[in-house]
Design a protein around this motif. Sequence first.
Motif, PDB file in Angstrom:
ATOM      1  N   SER A   7     -69.204  92.908 -11.580  1.00 14.67           N
ATOM      2  CA  SER A   7     -69.166  94.332 -11.892  1.00 14.67           C
ATOM      3  C   SER A   7     -68.466  94.570 -13.226  1.00 14.67           C
ATOM      4  O   SER A   7     -67.832  93.684 -13.785  1.00 14.67           O
ATOM      5  N   GLU A  53     -66.685 107.122  -8.891  1.00 11.21           N
ATOM      6  CA  GLU A  53     -66.791 105.677  -8.661  1.00 11.21           C
ATOM      7  C   GLU A  53     -65.493 105.088  -8.113  1.00 11.21           C
ATOM      8  O   GLU A  53     -65.507 104.084  -7.394  1.00 11.21           O
ATOM      9  N   PHE A  54     -64.364 105.734  -8.423  1.00 12.93           N
ATOM     10  CA  PHE A  54     -63.053 105.205  -8.056  1.00 12.93           C
ATOM     11  C   PHE A  54     -62.410 105.988  -6.896  1.00 12.93           C
ATOM     12  O   PHE A  54     -61.314 105.644  -6.456  1.00 12.93           O
ATOM     13  N   HIS A  74     -66.275 101.201  -6.968  1.00 14.56           N
ATOM     14  CA  HIS A  74     -65.226 100.352  -7.523  1.00 14.56           C
ATOM     15  C   HIS A  74     -64.405  99.693  -6.417  1.00 14.56           C
ATOM     16  O   HIS A  74     -64.026  98.527  -6.528  1.00 14.56           O
ATOM     17  N   ASP A  77     -66.401  96.882  -4.995  1.00 15.41           N
ATOM     18  CA  ASP A  77     -66.384  95.736  -5.905  1.00 15.41           C
ATOM     19  C   ASP A  77     -65.103  94.924  -5.743  1.00 15.41           C
ATOM     20  O   ASP A  77     -65.118  93.690  -5.805  1.00 15.41           O
ATOM     21  N   VAL A 153     -57.890 102.722  -9.302  1.00 16.67           N
ATOM     22  CA  VAL A 153     -58.497 102.199 -10.527  1.00 16.67           C
ATOM     23  C   VAL A 153     -57.791 100.901 -10.899  1.00 16.67           C
ATOM     24  O   VAL A 153     -56.578 100.901 -11.172  1.00 16.67           O
TER      25      VAL A 153
END
Length: 240
Positions: A7, A53-54, A74, A77, A153
Motif C-alpha cells: 500500500s 481512509e484513516f 489504512h 493495510d 495515521v
Amino acid sequence: MAHDSDSRVITMGSGAGRRISNELRAYWEGLRKGRAVPPRSEVNPRGIERALEFSFILERVAAGMGRFRLAGMHLNDLMGMEVRGMPLSALFAPDGRKKIAEITEAVFTDPAIAEVELCAETGIGKPEMMARLLILPLTSDFGDVSRALGCLVAEGEIGRTPRRFEVAGLRMSSIETQAKPLATAPAPLDPDLLEFSESQTRYGHASSVTPSAPKSPGEHLTEMTPDERRAMFRVVRTPD
C-alpha cells in the motif's frame, strides 16, 4: 497470516498524521453546535472525505473495549486484514493493550478527547513506524456516550503485517460544554399595563412600606384583652 503490504507509504515526518487528525477534530467540533458530545447519526462520510481512509467508528462493548463498526482502508493495510468487528486493542502489542483500554474507557466515561502518539513494534520486515491516534466521543441513538469517531495515521513503510503499536505519548482533553443562548429574549412590559400592576415593596425597609390607616377607638377596644379593658376604667366617687 502475516504478509507483505504494497500500500501507499506515508513518509515519516511529513506531518500527515497531525494534519488529518486536525481536520477530523475540526469536523467533530462543527457537529457539536453547543452540545458537549455530538450524535453518531450526524456523522456524514462526505464531510471527512480527505480523512476517510484513516478514519473509524468505535462502539463501546465493554469497559475499556471499543469495537470497530467502520474502518478506513489504512487500518486494514496496517493489519493486513479487514478490521471491522475487531477491538481497537487488536492494533496494539500485548504490553500496550492495558493502556489503550484505559484511554478508551476515559473517552467514553468522562467523556474526553484522546490524542495518542504511537510507535510500532520493529523486527524482520517491520521497519520503524510512528503513528498518531485520535479518538472523539459520540452519543448513540439512545443518548449515551457509547460511540466514538477517530483516525489512525501511520507514517513510514508498513512492511510485513500485521503491524502493532505501543503508546508513546498521550494527551487527554476534557469536554467543555458551550452555553446555549436563549431562543427569544423576554418581551418588554407594556407601559399601558403598568397602572394595573401592584407596587412592589422591598422586604425589611420600613421607609418603603406604605403605612396603614389609623384604627378607630372601637377597633382598638375589640383588640384589647379583658385586663387591658378594665384598666381603662376608674371608679369615680361622688359626694352624697
